[in-house]
Design a protein around this motif. Structure first.
Motif, PDB file in Angstrom:
ATOM      1  N   THR A  80       0.850  -1.183   0.000  1.00 20.95           N
ATOM      2  CA  THR A  80       0.000   0.000   0.000  1.00 20.95           C
ATOM      3  C   THR A  80       0.886   1.234   0.000  1.00 20.95           C
ATOM      4  OG1 THR A  80      -0.197  -0.198   2.409  1.00 20.95           O
ATOM      5  CG2 THR A  80      -2.019  -1.032   1.087  1.00 20.95           C
ATOM      6  N   MET A 146      10.828  -5.671   0.043  1.00 19.36           N
ATOM      7  CA  MET A 146       9.507  -6.188   0.410  1.00 19.36           C
ATOM      8  C   MET A 146       9.261  -7.530  -0.275  1.00 19.36           C
ATOM      9  SD  MET A 146       6.591  -5.378   1.920  1.00 19.36           S
ATOM     10  CE  MET A 146       5.294  -6.596   2.046  1.00 19.36           C
ATOM     11  N   HIS A 155       7.639 -14.627   8.624  1.00 11.70           N
ATOM     12  CA  HIS A 155       6.797 -14.852   9.802  1.00 11.70           C
ATOM     13  C   HIS A 155       6.464 -16.322  10.005  1.00 11.70           C
ATOM     14  CE1 HIS A 155       6.414 -10.667  10.634  1.00 11.70           C
ATOM     15  NE2 HIS A 155       5.922 -10.414   9.453  1.00 11.70           N
TER      16      HIS A 155
ATOM     17  N   GLY B 129       6.867  -8.028  15.047  1.00 10.76           N
ATOM     18  CA  GLY B 129       6.580  -8.777  13.824  1.00 10.76           C
ATOM     19  C   GLY B 129       5.999 -10.123  14.179  1.00 10.76           C
ATOM     20  N   GLY B 158       3.566  -5.744  12.540  1.00 11.11           N
ATOM     21  CA  GLY B 158       3.475  -6.373  11.231  1.00 11.11           C
ATOM     22  C   GLY B 158       3.210  -7.860  11.354  1.00 11.11           C
ATOM     23  N   VAL B 186       0.667  -5.654   7.019  1.00 11.18           N
ATOM     24  CA  VAL B 186       0.838  -7.082   6.719  1.00 11.18           C
ATOM     25  C   VAL B 186       1.670  -7.243   5.450  1.00 11.18           C
ATOM     26  CG1 VAL B 186      -1.304  -7.772   7.869  1.00 11.18           C
ATOM     27  CG2 VAL B 186      -1.335  -7.192   5.430  1.00 11.18           C
ATOM     28  N   ASP B 187       2.200  -8.445   5.263  1.00 12.75           N
ATOM     29  CA  ASP B 187       3.048  -8.703   4.088  1.00 12.75           C
ATOM     30  C   ASP B 187       2.233  -8.792   2.799  1.00 12.75           C
ATOM     31  OD1 ASP B 187       5.232  -8.772   5.686  1.00 12.75           O
ATOM     32  OD2 ASP B 187       5.576 -10.929   5.567  1.00 12.75           O
ATOM     33  N   GLY B 195      -6.234  -1.975   5.342  1.00 14.66           N
ATOM     34  CA  GLY B 195      -5.122  -1.421   6.098  1.00 14.66           C
ATOM     35  C   GLY B 195      -3.865  -1.392   5.264  1.00 14.66           C
ATOM     36  N   ASP B 196      -2.730  -1.204   5.945  1.00 15.45           N
ATOM     37  CA  ASP B 196      -1.455  -1.087   5.243  1.00 15.45           C
ATOM     38  C   ASP B 196      -0.903  -2.459   4.863  1.00 15.45           C
ATOM     39  OD1 ASP B 196      -1.085   1.728   5.218  1.00 15.45           O
ATOM     40  OD2 ASP B 196      -0.701   1.662   7.371  1.00 15.45           O
ATOM     41  N   VAL B 197      -0.213  -2.492   3.736  1.00  8.35           N
ATOM     42  CA  VAL B 197       0.534  -3.678   3.295  1.00  8.35           C
ATOM     43  C   VAL B 197       1.958  -3.217   3.011  1.00  8.35           C
ATOM     44  CG1 VAL B 197       0.772  -5.487   1.565  1.00  8.35           C
ATOM     45  CG2 VAL B 197      -1.510  -4.759   2.300  1.00  8.35           C
ATOM     46  N   GLY B 198       2.920  -3.856   3.657  1.00  8.17           N
ATOM     47  CA  GLY B 198       4.308  -3.477   3.439  1.00  8.17           C
ATOM     48  C   GLY B 198       5.144  -3.761   4.669  1.00  8.17           C
ATOM     49  N   LEU B 199       6.399  -3.410   4.578  1.00 14.00           N
ATOM     50  CA  LEU B 199       7.330  -3.676   5.672  1.00 14.00           C
ATOM     51  C   LEU B 199       7.042  -2.772   6.867  1.00 14.00           C
ATOM     52  CD1 LEU B 199      10.683  -3.759   3.650  1.00 14.00           C
ATOM     53  CD2 LEU B 199       9.242  -5.682   4.311  1.00 14.00           C
ATOM     54  N   ALA B 202       8.632   0.541   6.536  1.00 11.09           N
ATOM     55  CA  ALA B 202       7.956   1.542   5.710  1.00 11.09           C
ATOM     56  C   ALA B 202       6.999   2.385   6.534  1.00 11.09           C
ATOM     57  CB  ALA B 202       7.204   0.862   4.569  1.00 11.09           C
ATOM     58  N   ARG B 203       6.640   1.933   7.710  1.00 13.91           N
ATOM     59  CA  ARG B 203       5.732   2.678   8.575  1.00 13.91           C
ATOM     60  C   ARG B 203       6.479   3.634   9.496  1.00 13.91           C
ATOM     61  NH1 ARG B 203       2.970   1.926   5.373  1.00 13.91           N
ATOM     62  NH2 ARG B 203       2.542   4.051   5.924  1.00 13.91           N
ATOM     63  N   PRO B 205       8.481   6.201   8.914  1.00 13.48           N
ATOM     64  CA  PRO B 205       8.370   7.641   8.653  1.00 13.48           C
ATOM     65  C   PRO B 205       7.084   8.262   9.172  1.00 13.48           C
ATOM     66  CG  PRO B 205       9.170   6.485   6.714  1.00 13.48           C
ATOM     67  CD  PRO B 205       8.744   5.439   7.687  1.00 13.48           C
ATOM     68  N   ASP B 206       6.042   7.453   9.339  1.00 13.76           N
ATOM     69  CA  ASP B 206       4.785   7.990   9.860  1.00 13.76           C
ATOM     70  C   ASP B 206       4.733   7.981  11.382  1.00 13.76           C
ATOM     71  OD1 ASP B 206       3.753   8.592   7.424  1.00 13.76           O
ATOM     72  OD2 ASP B 206       2.662   6.704   7.180  1.00 13.76           O
ATOM     73  N   LEU B 227      16.566  -5.110   9.937  1.00 11.40           N
ATOM     74  CA  LEU B 227      16.218  -3.988   9.065  1.00 11.40           C
ATOM     75  C   LEU B 227      15.663  -2.819   9.880  1.00 11.40           C
ATOM     76  CD1 LEU B 227      14.488  -5.926   6.128  1.00 11.40           C
ATOM     77  CD2 LEU B 227      16.768  -4.917   6.133  1.00 11.40           C
TER      78      LEU B 227
END
Lengths: 157, 288
Positions: A80, A146, A155, B129, B158, B186-187, B195-199, B202-203, B205-206, B227
């Motif tokens: 996303t 990713m 996981h 995670g 995540g 989530v991956d 919702g969000d998808v990604g590493l 990546a969250r 910065p927010d 990471l």
């Protein structure tokens, strides 16, 4: 289609987006003149896989899902993208066709830059073009990382 | 089973660290398709020993084997011992199948906990995670119980997919609080997920935190922690204030057997929580 294209009598201030911070004014003016503001409703598609990649998107607000077809099954969201992020590099790489579907997850506002004009601006000003690539490569690297973690399925280990 | 406890000599002699204490399964909560939370109470009616957030117990499924499991309960309520277990191998599969009324053995608590005292007065970033959330839950509950002691609290959680998210209801409750921010990603996901998808990185910065005055707690797959620790350090969080909970094959829990050796450390005795500054070189070496 609820896609709304706003008339753009003045150029879009693309330098307000973090991706274009610090570029030369002339380059920003040229690229901004090729940009327009677009909005998408929730669940509306920005583009579909395989179609011509005619734009580079700067997300202003909202959220967009990148989806891939999963071999006949339901599509899978693999990433996303939200405000202050960018969508797409297919506009830069021949044959200039999207490799994913992109669907707005909620009302989303973007600046859409015409891909042909952007490529021409890069060709005309290689220094600014190099700067743009340096901004774009970390985006590619993050998506590659990713994909690597998705393959590793960390996981589950 | 009370004979186990009665075999422990009284009068100041340390209890035998190898002897599990029998606990009854009071409740079994299905978290996901393969993960459950077991609520345990000592069969002899006495209180379980207090624990620090981040510590673990060796949990024994009699006749099957013993496995290290982080304590996921509230440190302010040690009488309710909670362990969240994913059925990933023979022992954990059997443990996850324990029904209310059954008996399991417990040794512990063991290991270093999260250094809560080093977080006081600081912004706190918590990154979990997958099954990294259960070991972090006691720390989160501790911070929320003493919210005035800490600065901003940012949680990034995540998981593999939406059905793999544990503590879903509690996470929703946390989301409604105004004194912490939580981002869930989530991956990969189907269309039902908005919702969000990604590493988890990546969250970052927010997340709102002041890096030089931030402490971070990380638990999850090792590559995710690596990471994330790198990204936090790059953002300006001091490496000695980024803490990782490591997972290795723990057998004895007391630093005797060497199964969990991680370079010059035994994870069960010297960890599982380590500062990133002490781990950085080892995390990058495939042989360790």
């Amino acid at each position: 289609m609820t896609d709304t294209r706003f008339p753009t009598p003045e150029r879009i201030p693309i330098e307000d987006h973090p991706f274009f911070h610090g570029f030369d004014a002339g380059f920003l003016h040229r690229v901004g003149a090729a940009a327009e503001e677009r909005t998408f409703a929730a669940d509306e598609f920005l583009f579909h896989e395989g179609t011509p990649a005619r734009a580079f998107y700067l997300v202003q607000e909202g959220k967009v899902a990148l989806e891939i077809g999963a071999g006949g099954g339901p599509p899978l969201t693999i990433q996303t993208i939200g405000a202050r992020e960018v969508i797409g590099w297919s506009w830069l790489v021949p044959p200039h066709r999207w490799r994913f579907d992109a669907r707005a997850l909620k009302p989303t506002r973007l600046h859409s830059i015409d891909a042909a004009a952007l490529r021409a601006a890069i060709d005309a000003d290689p220094l600014q073009g190099y700067r743009l690539l340096r901004r774009l490569v970390p985006v590619l690297a993050e998506r590659l990382e990713m994909a690597r973690l998705q393959v590793l399925d960390v996981h589950r280990r | 089973m009370s004979t186990v406890d009665s075999a422990v000599p009284a009068g100041g002699v340390p209890p035998n660290p190898w002897l599990p204490r029998p606990f009854r399964v009071e409740e079994r909560v299905a978290e996901t398709g393969d993960t459950v939370t077991l609520c345990l109470r000592p069969e002899d009616g006495t209180a379980p020993p207090p624990f620090a957030p981040g510590q673990f117990n060796m949990v024994y499924r009699f006749g099957v084997g013993e496995v290290a499991v982080s304590i996921s309960g509230d440190p302010a309520r040690p009488e309710e011992l909670r362990h969240t277990v994913r059925a990933a191998g023979k022992i954990s599969e059997s443990l996850a199948g324990a029904a209310p009324g059954e008996t399991v053995g417990v040794r512990g608590p063991y290991g270093t906990g999260w250094p809560m005292e080093r977080l006081a007065g600081r912004d706190v970033v918590v990154v979990a995670g997958g099954l990294g959330l259960p070991p972090l839950r006691p720390a989160l509950l501790e911070i929320l119980a003493h919210r005035e002691r800490y600065g901003r609290l940012e949680v990034i959680y995540g998981a593999r997919s939406p059905p793999d998210l544990v503590y879903y209801d509690e996470v929703q409750t946390w989301r409604r609080r105004s004194d912490l921010r939580i981002q869930v990603t989530v991956d990969a996901a189907g269309r039902e997920w908005y919702g969000d998808v990604g590493l988890v990185t990546a969250r970052l910065p927010d997340a709102r935190f002041d890096p030089p005055r931030t402490g971070a707690l990380l638990c999850g797959p090792e590559i995710m922690m690596r990471l994330t620790a790198r990204a936090l350090e790059q953002a300006g969080v001091p490496a000695d204030r980024i803490f990782l909970s490591m997972e290795r094959n723990m057998k004895c829990g007391i630093g005797s057997c060497g199964h969990c050796q991680f370079g010059q450390s035994f994870v069960c005795r010297d960890g599982p929580v380590f500062p990133y500054s002490a781990l950085r070189d080892r995390l990058d070496r495939r042989e360790i």
